[in-house]
Enzyme design. Structure first.
Site, PDB file in Angstrom:
ATOM      1  N   ASP A  15       0.863  -1.175   0.000  1.00  0.00           N
ATOM      2  CA  ASP A  15       0.000   0.000   0.000  1.00  0.00           C
ATOM      3  C   ASP A  15       0.909   1.237   0.000  1.00  0.00           C
ATOM      4  O   ASP A  15       2.137   1.134   0.064  1.00  0.00           O
ATOM      5  CB  ASP A  15      -0.881  -0.048   1.257  1.00  0.00           C
ATOM      6  CG  ASP A  15      -1.701   1.204   1.461  1.00  0.00           C
ATOM      7  OD1 ASP A  15      -2.408   1.600   0.520  1.00  0.00           O
ATOM      8  OD2 ASP A  15      -1.621   1.791   2.555  1.00  0.00           O
ATOM      9  N   LYS A  48     -10.732   7.092  -3.616  1.00  0.00           N
ATOM     10  CA  LYS A  48     -11.076   8.354  -2.961  1.00  0.00           C
ATOM     11  C   LYS A  48     -12.435   8.922  -3.373  1.00  0.00           C
ATOM     12  O   LYS A  48     -13.119   9.541  -2.552  1.00  0.00           O
ATOM     13  CB  LYS A  48      -9.974   9.389  -3.195  1.00  0.00           C
ATOM     14  CG  LYS A  48      -8.586   8.956  -2.735  1.00  0.00           C
ATOM     15  CD  LYS A  48      -8.586   8.399  -1.318  1.00  0.00           C
ATOM     16  CE  LYS A  48      -7.194   7.964  -0.897  1.00  0.00           C
ATOM     17  NZ  LYS A  48      -7.202   7.149   0.330  1.00  0.00           N
TER      18      LYS A  48
END
Length: 265
Positions: free
Chosen positions: A10, A51
């Site tokens: 990540d 997002k």
């Protein structure tokens, strides 16, 4: 025994941005600009998803909808969500451009992986624009993954396995048990489990802990141990095969899966 072929990291809270502070600040700033306050814990509970999706989830929270209606006498529209996202994106792009730092032991782990001929890749909740800046800034600090994937490269973002599957295909890897996903959120662990790969969760730099390095150092030992135990439980419940304090502990886990011949190559 099966050699590890690829480690997938990540970004925020794992490779950069200790505590995953920048996305939280960006989300809060976007909603604050619209006159809406959001609690940090509510933001962090979905940290790791794409997002646009994260903005949409925040906008659907009952307390946000009530506050929005009280202020604007109407519900949140798609246009409102787009405006919130645009503010969020610009804020985060600016932070990535000026504040990006690597978490501890990133470069040491990268050296280990390259020495053992293990591919390095990344998945993220960042958009391509965010990823481009994060990668550029991390590159200036010495971090150079071979392959970086965002939701825009695949059909579905995390926790779906699409980004990991994309990476496996790119590297001609057929056995998911030769792949490791390293991350700091529940979403990271779920992504790894959905792809059938090994999963490693991080504590100290994690969004779940949500502290800067300075604040972590100042944390009383009793509080620290309690928080670490709670985060370990959360990551394990989400599917983590291993939970480590920081990246310096990752090579020892990977070594368990390396044949003696490869380990000493």
């Amino acid at each position: 025994m099966t050699d590890i072929q690829c480690v997938i990291f990540d970004w925020a809270g794992t490779i950069i941005d200790f505590g995953s502070l920048d996305p939280v600040l960006a989300f809060q700033s976007a909603f604050n600009a619209a006159g809406i306050q959001i609690d940090t814990d509510r933001i962090r509970q979905d940290m790791g998803i794409e997002k646009h999706e994260h903005i949409a989830k925040l906008a659907k929270m009952p307390e946000v909808q009530r506050a929005w209606f009280a202020k604007y006498k109407r519900g949140i529209t798609d246009a409102d969500q787009l405006q919130l996202f645009n503010y969020f994106e610009q804020f985060l792009l600016n932070r990535l451009s000026t504040e990006t730092t690597l978490t501890p032991a990133v470069l040491q782990v990268q050296t280990y992986l390259k020495a053992h001929h293990i591919h390095i890749a990344t998945t993220t909740g960042y958009t391509k624009a965010m990823l481009a800046i994060a990668a550029k800034q991390a590159g200036l600090l010495g971090y150079h993954p071979e392959l970086m994937v965002s939701k825009e490269d695949v059909a579905a973002g995390r926790p779906a396995p699409d980004m990991i599957n994309h990476i496996m295909t790119a590297f001609n890897i057929t056995d998911p048990q030769t792949v490791v996903k390293v991350g700091d959120t529940v979403i990271d662990m779920q992504e790894g489990k959905n792809a059938g790969v090994l999963t490693v969760g991080l504590i100290e730099s994690s969004s779940l802990l949500g502290l800067s390095q300075a604040k972590l150092i100042d944390l009383p030992q009793k509080t620290r141990l309690a928080k670490f135990a709670e985060i370990t439980k959360t990551l394990k419940a989400a599917g983590a095969d291993y939970v480590i304090h920081n990246l310096s502990e990752l090579p020892a886990i990977l070594a368990k899966y390396q044949t003696p011949q490869k380990e000493h190559a």
